[in-house]
Write a protein that holds these residues in place. Structure first.
Motif, PDB file in Angstrom:
ATOM      1  N   LEU A   1      10.401  75.373  49.165  1.00  0.00           N
ATOM      2  CA  LEU A   1      11.393  74.397  49.613  1.00  0.00           C
ATOM      3  C   LEU A   1      11.502  74.382  51.135  1.00  0.00           C
ATOM      4  CD1 LEU A   1      14.083  75.066  46.897  1.00  0.00           C
ATOM      5  CD2 LEU A   1      13.027  72.841  47.318  1.00  0.00           C
ATOM      6  N   LEU A   2      11.521  75.556  51.750  1.00  0.00           N
ATOM      7  CA  LEU A   2      11.613  75.629  53.207  1.00  0.00           C
ATOM      8  C   LEU A   2      10.370  75.063  53.881  1.00  0.00           C
ATOM      9  CD1 LEU A   2      13.260  79.136  53.668  1.00  0.00           C
ATOM     10  CD2 LEU A   2      14.324  76.914  54.118  1.00  0.00           C
ATOM     11  N   ALA A   3       9.223  75.227  53.221  1.00  0.00           N
ATOM     12  CA  ALA A   3       7.968  74.712  53.772  1.00  0.00           C
ATOM     13  C   ALA A   3       7.719  73.265  53.377  1.00  0.00           C
ATOM     14  CB  ALA A   3       6.803  75.585  53.294  1.00  0.00           C
ATOM     15  N   ARG A   4       8.665  72.685  52.621  1.00  0.00           N
ATOM     16  CA  ARG A   4       8.580  71.295  52.176  1.00  0.00           C
ATOM     17  C   ARG A   4       7.319  71.042  51.354  1.00  0.00           C
ATOM     18  NH1 ARG A   4       9.509  67.449  57.078  1.00  0.00           N
ATOM     19  NH2 ARG A   4       9.681  65.931  55.393  1.00  0.00           N
ATOM     20  N   ARG A   5       6.965  72.033  50.531  1.00  0.00           N
ATOM     21  CA  ARG A   5       5.833  71.870  49.622  1.00  0.00           C
ATOM     22  C   ARG A   5       6.272  71.380  48.244  1.00  0.00           C
ATOM     23  NH1 ARG A   5       4.016  76.804  52.235  1.00  0.00           N
ATOM     24  NH2 ARG A   5       5.088  78.018  50.625  1.00  0.00           N
ATOM     25  N   ASN A   6       7.564  71.396  47.993  1.00  0.00           N
ATOM     26  CA  ASN A   6       8.036  71.085  46.655  1.00  0.00           C
ATOM     27  C   ASN A   6       8.049  69.577  46.404  1.00  0.00           C
ATOM     28  OD1 ASN A   6       9.422  72.118  44.156  1.00  0.00           O
ATOM     29  ND2 ASN A   6      10.914  70.611  44.847  1.00  0.00           N
ATOM     30  N   ILE A   7       7.850  69.215  45.139  1.00  0.00           N
ATOM     31  CA  ILE A   7       7.926  67.823  44.706  1.00  0.00           C
ATOM     32  C   ILE A   7       9.047  67.708  43.690  1.00  0.00           C
ATOM     33  CG2 ILE A   7       6.734  65.952  43.502  1.00  0.00           C
ATOM     34  CD1 ILE A   7       4.115  67.008  44.604  1.00  0.00           C
ATOM     35  N   GLY A   8       9.988  66.787  43.920  1.00  0.00           N
ATOM     36  CA  GLY A   8      11.101  66.624  43.001  1.00  0.00           C
ATOM     37  C   GLY A   8      12.059  67.799  43.074  1.00  0.00           C
ATOM     38  N   LYS A   9      12.960  67.881  42.070  1.00  0.00           N
ATOM     39  CA  LYS A   9      13.929  68.970  42.046  1.00  0.00           C
ATOM     40  C   LYS A   9      13.622  69.911  40.890  1.00  0.00           C
ATOM     41  CE  LYS A   9      18.655  70.302  42.702  1.00  0.00           C
ATOM     42  NZ  LYS A   9      19.966  69.887  43.218  1.00  0.00           N
ATOM     43  N   PRO A  10      13.261  71.162  41.177  1.00  0.00           N
ATOM     44  CA  PRO A  10      12.967  72.117  40.118  1.00  0.00           C
ATOM     45  C   PRO A  10      14.233  72.713  39.515  1.00  0.00           C
ATOM     46  CG  PRO A  10      12.654  73.134  42.250  1.00  0.00           C
ATOM     47  CD  PRO A  10      13.026  71.703  42.514  1.00  0.00           C
ATOM     48  N   VAL A  11      14.071  73.268  38.341  1.00  0.00           N
ATOM     49  CA  VAL A  11      15.182  73.856  37.593  1.00  0.00           C
ATOM     50  C   VAL A  11      14.828  75.281  37.203  1.00  0.00           C
ATOM     51  CG1 VAL A  11      16.304  73.783  35.338  1.00  0.00           C
ATOM     52  CG2 VAL A  11      16.175  71.727  36.709  1.00  0.00           C
ATOM     53  N   ILE A  12      15.778  76.197  37.404  1.00  0.00           N
ATOM     54  CA  ILE A  12      15.663  77.564  36.896  1.00  0.00           C
ATOM     55  C   ILE A  12      16.357  77.612  35.539  1.00  0.00           C
ATOM     56  CG2 ILE A  12      16.364  79.969  37.227  1.00  0.00           C
ATOM     57  CD1 ILE A  12      14.209  79.192  39.162  1.00  0.00           C
TER      58      ILE A  12
END
Length: 331
Positions: A311-322
């Protein structure tokens, strides 16, 4: 019960699972059995120790969650017990049970997957508040979404399409742009390219855009503002680039355009009755099938440190869920 604790701030933070007493709902609050927790950029910033408020250590992280109400405090309708909700709390949801204010929760339709609820509330409420309440979006308008593959961006694509808009998704990688098109965007552009504004203009043919949804900030903000048509609205949602955008004030003057701050959290806290109506509107869009949200990824609890790094590196796509319910870490 067992809960995740932030023991020390950092990148990555020091996290540990420990047993704590069950929370009890106070007046106006609900107690929920947590099923899943949505993780976003806010959580990464908070746990890194860079948010404007720093909870005293140790604390239970987790801002957004989905679960089922098992008890309510005074002044809350007991008929809510047993209902599935999406809820919001500043911290405390990465646990088997969590407390939230009743007016910060939304009863979810029964036909939605449990895990989707955990990634729903803040992104979709923010996007609805931005486009409808702050941006006064009209059918047929063009909407440029910066960081369109991120948490708010993904929701904004759906909300804008539900309002019959033409959506230009700006994202930094081929994978992210493909994801945005899959989510319903009409056009996807690479905002890391030197001449991305010209590329977008050529693709649109005539005219610019009517609204900008800006959760990125930095140098992109001014370039995006220059894309606005006269009378356009630039909606400032956040600064995931880590840099606050700077805008020459002659631009709003010449374009007769507005810069509008979008702080759904502040709106929710300061204006509870209009906020309740906004959540009712969001529920209506869900019930009508005009939005069909899904989590980008469903992950186990032990994936949290790597997820925060992404998330900090802006590699994520969409919103993940734990996924909390049934996770062996909480046994």
């Amino acid at each position: 019960m067992k809960a995740m604790h932030c023991v020390a701030y950092g990148d990555p933070p020091e996290l540990a699972i420990a047993a704590v007493d069950d929370p009890q709902p106070g007046p106006g609050e609900v107690l929920a059995e947590v099923e899943s927790v949505g993780i976003g950029y806010f959580d990464a910033v908070l746990l890194g120790g860079r948010y404007q408020e720093k909870p005293a250590l140790p604390f239970i992280p987790g801002r957004e969650f989905a679960g089922r109400i098992i008890d309510v405090g005074a002044d809350v309708d007991r008929n809510l017990i047993g209902r599935r909700i999406a809820g919001l709390t500043f911290k405390g949801s990465l646990a088997e049970r969590a407390v939230a204010k009743a007016h910060d929760c939304m009863v979810m339709p029964p036909n939605l997957p449990d895990d989707m609820d955990g990634a729903f509330l803040s992104a979709y409420a923010t996007s609805l508040y931005a486009l409808e309440s702050c941006g006064h979006m009209r059918p047929g308008e063009r909407v440029l979404i910066l960081g369109a593959a991120g948490t708010v961006g993904t929701a904004a694509i759906e909300i804008a399409k539900a309002f019959d808009g033409f959506v230009i998704a700006a994202a930094s990688s081929p994978e992210k742009r493909a994801f945005c098109l899959q989510q319903g965007a009409d056009l996807a552009i690479d905002y890391t390219a030197e001449n991305w504004r010209r590329t977008m203009s050529d693709a649109l043919g005539t005219g610019g855009v009517d609204l900008v949804v800006d959760s990125v900030g930095g140098a992109l903000s001014e370039t995006a503002f220059r894309c606005l048509n006269p009378g356009g609205r630039h909606l400032v949602v956040g600064f995931s680039s880590g840099e606050i955008g700077r805008l020459p004030l002659n631009l709003p003057l010449l374009k007769r355009a507005n810069v509008v701050g979008v702080d759904w959290g502040g709106f929710m806290q300061k204006e509870p009755e209009p906020s309740r109506k906004l959540l009712e509107r969001l529920s209506q869009l869900l019930a009508e099938g005009r939005i069909r949200p899904e989590p980008a990824r469903i992950l186990p609890v032990d994936a949290l440190p790597a997820l925060l790094k992404d998330l900090l590196a802006r590699r994520n796509i969409g919103k993940p869920v734990i996924r909390v319910a049934g996770d062996p870490s909480f046994r």
